[in-house]
Design a protein around this motif. Structure first.
Motif, PDB file in Angstrom:
ATOM      1  N   TYR A 259       0.786  -1.235   0.000  1.00  0.00           N
ATOM      2  CA  TYR A 259       0.000   0.000   0.000  1.00  0.00           C
ATOM      3  C   TYR A 259       0.814   1.280   0.000  1.00  0.00           C
ATOM      4  O   TYR A 259       0.268   2.376  -0.071  1.00  0.00           O
ATOM      5  N   ILE A 260       2.128   1.137   0.052  1.00  0.00           N
ATOM      6  CA  ILE A 260       2.993   2.318  -0.042  1.00  0.00           C
ATOM      7  C   ILE A 260       3.870   2.207  -1.283  1.00  0.00           C
ATOM      8  O   ILE A 260       4.464   1.162  -1.545  1.00  0.00           O
ATOM      9  N   ASN A 261       3.955   3.287  -2.033  1.00  0.00           N
ATOM     10  CA  ASN A 261       4.959   3.363  -3.095  1.00  0.00           C
ATOM     11  C   ASN A 261       5.937   4.455  -2.682  1.00  0.00           C
ATOM     12  O   ASN A 261       5.601   5.635  -2.653  1.00  0.00           O
ATOM     13  N   LEU A 262       7.129   4.009  -2.327  1.00  0.00           N
ATOM     14  CA  LEU A 262       8.124   4.916  -1.753  1.00  0.00           C
ATOM     15  C   LEU A 262       9.105   5.324  -2.847  1.00  0.00           C
ATOM     16  O   LEU A 262       9.768   4.461  -3.430  1.00  0.00           O
ATOM     17  N   ARG A 263       9.178   6.618  -3.120  1.00  0.00           N
ATOM     18  CA  ARG A 263      10.034   7.079  -4.213  1.00  0.00           C
ATOM     19  C   ARG A 263      10.968   8.202  -3.772  1.00  0.00           C
ATOM     20  O   ARG A 263      10.586   9.372  -3.745  1.00  0.00           O
ATOM     21  N   PRO A 264      12.194   7.854  -3.449  1.00  0.00           N
ATOM     22  CA  PRO A 264      13.158   8.885  -3.067  1.00  0.00           C
ATOM     23  C   PRO A 264      13.557   9.722  -4.287  1.00  0.00           C
ATOM     24  O   PRO A 264      13.725   9.187  -5.381  1.00  0.00           O
ATOM     25  N   VAL A 265      13.656  11.010  -4.080  1.00  0.00           N
ATOM     26  CA  VAL A 265      14.115  11.925  -5.138  1.00  0.00           C
ATOM     27  C   VAL A 265      15.367  12.608  -4.616  1.00  0.00           C
ATOM     28  O   VAL A 265      15.297  13.500  -3.769  1.00  0.00           O
ATOM     29  N   LYS A 266      16.521  12.130  -5.080  1.00  0.00           N
ATOM     30  CA  LYS A 266      17.779  12.614  -4.526  1.00  0.00           C
ATOM     31  C   LYS A 266      18.739  12.880  -5.680  1.00  0.00           C
ATOM     32  O   LYS A 266      18.987  11.994  -6.497  1.00  0.00           O
ATOM     33  N   LEU A 267      19.243  14.081  -5.716  1.00  0.00           N
ATOM     34  CA  LEU A 267      20.191  14.448  -6.775  1.00  0.00           C
ATOM     35  C   LEU A 267      21.604  14.070  -6.323  1.00  0.00           C
ATOM     36  O   LEU A 267      22.047  14.490  -5.254  1.00  0.00           O
ATOM     37  N   TYR A 268      22.306  13.297  -7.162  1.00  0.00           N
ATOM     38  CA  TYR A 268      23.655  12.860  -6.792  1.00  0.00           C
ATOM     39  C   TYR A 268      24.746  13.726  -7.419  1.00  0.00           C
ATOM     40  O   TYR A 268      25.892  13.672  -7.010  1.00  0.00           O
ATOM     41  N   ASN A 269      24.370  14.469  -8.471  1.00  0.00           N
ATOM     42  CA  ASN A 269      25.380  15.281  -9.157  1.00  0.00           C
ATOM     43  C   ASN A 269      24.641  16.400  -9.888  1.00  0.00           C
ATOM     44  O   ASN A 269      23.786  16.119 -10.740  1.00  0.00           O
ATOM     45  N   SER A 270      24.962  17.652  -9.572  1.00  0.00           N
ATOM     46  CA  SER A 270      24.209  18.773 -10.161  1.00  0.00           C
ATOM     47  C   SER A 270      24.315  18.814 -11.687  1.00  0.00           C
ATOM     48  O   SER A 270      23.451  19.383 -12.346  1.00  0.00           O
ATOM     49  N   ALA A 271      25.355  18.197 -12.246  1.00  0.00           N
ATOM     50  CA  ALA A 271      25.505  18.194 -13.710  1.00  0.00           C
ATOM     51  C   ALA A 271      24.321  17.507 -14.389  1.00  0.00           C
ATOM     52  O   ALA A 271      24.019  17.781 -15.553  1.00  0.00           O
ATOM     53  N   TYR A 272      23.638  16.602 -13.676  1.00  0.00           N
ATOM     54  CA  TYR A 272      22.532  15.869 -14.283  1.00  0.00           C
ATOM     55  C   TYR A 272      21.171  16.448 -13.959  1.00  0.00           C
ATOM     56  O   TYR A 272      20.140  15.858 -14.239  1.00  0.00           O
ATOM     57  N   CYS A 273      21.173  17.634 -13.324  1.00  0.00           N
ATOM     58  CA  CYS A 273      19.900  18.248 -12.954  1.00  0.00           C
ATOM     59  C   CYS A 273      19.515  19.277 -14.001  1.00  0.00           C
ATOM     60  O   CYS A 273      20.301  20.159 -14.320  1.00  0.00           O
ATOM     61  N   PRO A 274      18.303  19.177 -14.556  1.00  0.00           N
ATOM     62  CA  PRO A 274      17.902  20.156 -15.568  1.00  0.00           C
ATOM     63  C   PRO A 274      17.572  21.527 -14.963  1.00  0.00           C
ATOM     64  O   PRO A 274      17.384  22.492 -15.706  1.00  0.00           O
TER      65      PRO A 274
ATOM     66  N   LYS B 249      18.363  24.979 -13.102  1.00  0.00           N
ATOM     67  CA  LYS B 249      19.522  25.869 -12.983  1.00  0.00           C
ATOM     68  C   LYS B 249      19.914  26.045 -11.513  1.00  0.00           C
ATOM     69  O   LYS B 249      19.060  26.261 -10.659  1.00  0.00           O
ATOM     70  N   ASP B 250      21.191  25.956 -11.244  1.00  0.00           N
ATOM     71  CA  ASP B 250      21.754  26.269  -9.922  1.00  0.00           C
ATOM     72  C   ASP B 250      21.283  25.373  -8.770  1.00  0.00           C
ATOM     73  O   ASP B 250      21.382  25.773  -7.616  1.00  0.00           O
ATOM     74  N   LYS B 251      20.732  24.203  -9.060  1.00  0.00           N
ATOM     75  CA  LYS B 251      20.329  23.331  -7.946  1.00  0.00           C
ATOM     76  C   LYS B 251      21.419  22.305  -7.682  1.00  0.00           C
ATOM     77  O   LYS B 251      21.983  21.714  -8.605  1.00  0.00           O
ATOM     78  N   LYS B 252      21.706  22.141  -6.415  1.00  0.00           N
ATOM     79  CA  LYS B 252      22.785  21.244  -5.997  1.00  0.00           C
ATOM     80  C   LYS B 252      22.217  20.042  -5.247  1.00  0.00           C
ATOM     81  O   LYS B 252      21.054  20.077  -4.830  1.00  0.00           O
ATOM     82  N   PRO B 253      23.052  19.001  -5.048  1.00  0.00           N
ATOM     83  CA  PRO B 253      22.547  17.822  -4.340  1.00  0.00           C
ATOM     84  C   PRO B 253      21.841  18.147  -3.019  1.00  0.00           C
ATOM     85  O   PRO B 253      20.813  17.546  -2.708  1.00  0.00           O
ATOM     86  N   GLU B 254      22.334  19.131  -2.283  1.00  0.00           N
ATOM     87  CA  GLU B 254      21.662  19.424  -1.003  1.00  0.00           C
ATOM     88  C   GLU B 254      20.276  20.056  -1.189  1.00  0.00           C
ATOM     89  O   GLU B 254      19.475  20.087  -0.259  1.00  0.00           O
ATOM     90  N   ASP B 255      19.991  20.538  -2.402  1.00  0.00           N
ATOM     91  CA  ASP B 255      18.675  21.152  -2.653  1.00  0.00           C
ATOM     92  C   ASP B 255      17.611  20.127  -3.039  1.00  0.00           C
ATOM     93  O   ASP B 255      16.411  20.400  -2.944  1.00  0.00           O
ATOM     94  N   ILE B 256      18.052  18.998  -3.540  1.00  0.00           N
ATOM     95  CA  ILE B 256      17.077  18.002  -4.016  1.00  0.00           C
ATOM     96  C   ILE B 256      17.311  16.696  -3.270  1.00  0.00           C
ATOM     97  O   ILE B 256      18.178  15.894  -3.624  1.00  0.00           O
ATOM     98  N   ASP B 257      16.576  16.551  -2.210  1.00  0.00           N
ATOM     99  CA  ASP B 257      16.709  15.371  -1.366  1.00  0.00           C
ATOM    100  C   ASP B 257      15.411  15.208  -0.580  1.00  0.00           C
ATOM    101  O   ASP B 257      15.275  15.695   0.528  1.00  0.00           O
ATOM    102  N   PHE B 258      14.442  14.589  -1.238  1.00  0.00           N
ATOM    103  CA  PHE B 258      13.165  14.370  -0.560  1.00  0.00           C
ATOM    104  C   PHE B 258      12.592  13.018  -0.970  1.00  0.00           C
ATOM    105  O   PHE B 258      13.148  12.346  -1.838  1.00  0.00           O
ATOM    106  N   VAL B 259      11.523  12.620  -0.299  1.00  0.00           N
ATOM    107  CA  VAL B 259      10.929  11.308  -0.576  1.00  0.00           C
ATOM    108  C   VAL B 259       9.427  11.472  -0.769  1.00  0.00           C
ATOM    109  O   VAL B 259       8.776  12.173   0.009  1.00  0.00           O
ATOM    110  N   VAL B 260       8.903  10.854  -1.813  1.00  0.00           N
ATOM    111  CA  VAL B 260       7.458  10.858  -2.015  1.00  0.00           C
ATOM    112  C   VAL B 260       6.893   9.537  -1.504  1.00  0.00           C
ATOM    113  O   VAL B 260       7.353   8.456  -1.890  1.00  0.00           O
ATOM    114  N   VAL B 261       5.903   9.647  -0.621  1.00  0.00           N
ATOM    115  CA  VAL B 261       5.159   8.482  -0.149  1.00  0.00           C
ATOM    116  C   VAL B 261       3.830   8.500  -0.907  1.00  0.00           C
ATOM    117  O   VAL B 261       2.963   9.332  -0.653  1.00  0.00           O
TER     118      VAL B 261
END
Ligand code: IPM
Ligand code: MN
Length: 349
Positions: A98-113, A115-127
């Protein structure tokens, strides 16, 4: 001894699962645990040859396992909806994941579309609630095929279903112990039955978790914040369809489908872990698909089985590879083949 059911599935599923299993073999040696694997062929090819999908006998068998490792479902030769409902949704529902757990974590800013977002900015989990809502399959046609046709699709939300999902999310936020902030993502301004129940239950449970900060965002605004201020989020809890939609956007801001993993979790039963990207038919058999999402899903599975150290090690190695080795996270552009990426992970453990 862990009993692990393996469902390679369709398209690139078998290729990425192969790499995950290489990594499993290596970490199990390093961390001293044992496992046995059993393969389950629930592919589109099998369906085309035999007409078989997942049946009650399969479900009874799968209940004997400690976890399920899934590659991908979806075969272009099968009409859309058949495998999705007959395999993936059947497994989720019948095993009450009954849970779909989806972590959203950026490991390298080069792969983030973004602008100016770094790994510490994208680190959350969707339940994401994974057993009800619009996915319940309730509805009807009226006057089908006529000019007065009506198609009704019902969002089915039970107090028990909503409450167990919210409780999981509150507990998860507490255990994650980061910002300790839980955001309910809904649509209270329009969907006034379903989201009234969600909001009321959320507010009631919040009283039991005074250490968790609560917040609310409409789903449309949530997609805006994902792009503008993803750093605001810690844990997001939402229903089945909204969770489906926002986690594809989540996958993109963390670097794409090549890295996005998820778990279909039954906290009291058998859980199933998968890369969320799908079967990628056009890359099938070419040894170009990125196996890191499947390897991250393997890490989530090990974490869920209680092998937290092995799971953390896999994540550490993936972060290293994403930062030092790969040219891109996209299929065919990594600078390495699928199997070479798997080998790199094993080598770096
Ligand atoms: C996902 C997928 C599935 C879903 C499909 C394949 C049924 O998109 O896991 O997000 O809608 O849940
Ligand atoms: Mn989806």
């Amino acid at each position: 001894m862990y009993k692990i059911a393996v469902i390679p599935g369709d398209g690139t599923g078998p290729e990425v699962v192969n790499e995950g299993l290489k990594v499993l073999k290596a970490v199990s040696k390093k961390y001293g645990f044992e496992y046995e694997l059993k393969n389950f062929d629930f592919s589109g090819k099998r369906y085309l040859a035999t007409g078989k999908l997942v049946d009650e006998g399969d479900i009874a068998e799968l209940k004997k396992y400690d976890a399920i490792y899934l590659g991908a479902v979806g075969d272009p030769d099968v009409k859309p909806g058949i495998i999705e409902t007959g395999v993936l949704l059947k497994l989720r529902f019948a095993l009450d994941q009954y849970i779909n757990l989806r972590p959203v974590k950026l490991y390298n800013s080069a792969y983030c579309p973004l602008k100016d977002k770094k790994p510490e900015d994208i680190d959350f989990v969707v339940v994401r609630e994974n057993s009800e809502g619009l996915y319940k399959g309730l509805g009807e046609f009226k006057d089908k095929g006529t000019k007065d046709e009506v198609a009704i699709q019902i969002s089915y939300n039970t107090r028990k279903g909503v409450e167990r999902c919210l409780r999981y999310a509150f507990d998860y936020t507490r255990k994650r112990n980061k910002k300790k902030k839980l955001t309910l993502c809904g649509k209270t301004n329009v969907l006034t039955y379903a989201w009234d129940l969600w909001q009321r239950t959320f507010n009631e449970l919040a009283k039991e978790y005074p250490d968790v900060t609560t917040d609310y965002a409409h789903v449309d605004a949530t997609t805006m914040w994902f792009v503008k201020n993803p750093e605001w989020f810690d844990v997001i809890v939402t229903d089945n369809i909204f969770g489906d939609i926002i986690t594809d956007l989540g996958a993109m801001i963390q670097g794409g489908m090549g890295i996005a993993a998820g778990g279909n979790i039954n906290p009291q039963g058998v859980s199933m872990f998968e890369p969320i990207g799908g079967s990628a038919p056009k890359y099938t058999g070419k040894n170009v698909i990125n196996p890191l999402a499947a390897i991250c899903a393997l890490g989530m599975m090990l974490d869920n089985l209680g092998e937290e150290k092995a799971a953390a090690e896999i994540e550490r190695v993936v972060i290293g590879i994403v930062n030092k080795d790969l040219k891109s996270l996209a299929a065919g552009k990594m600078g390495y083949s699928t199997s070479e990426v798997g080998d790199l992970v094993v080598k770096n453990l």
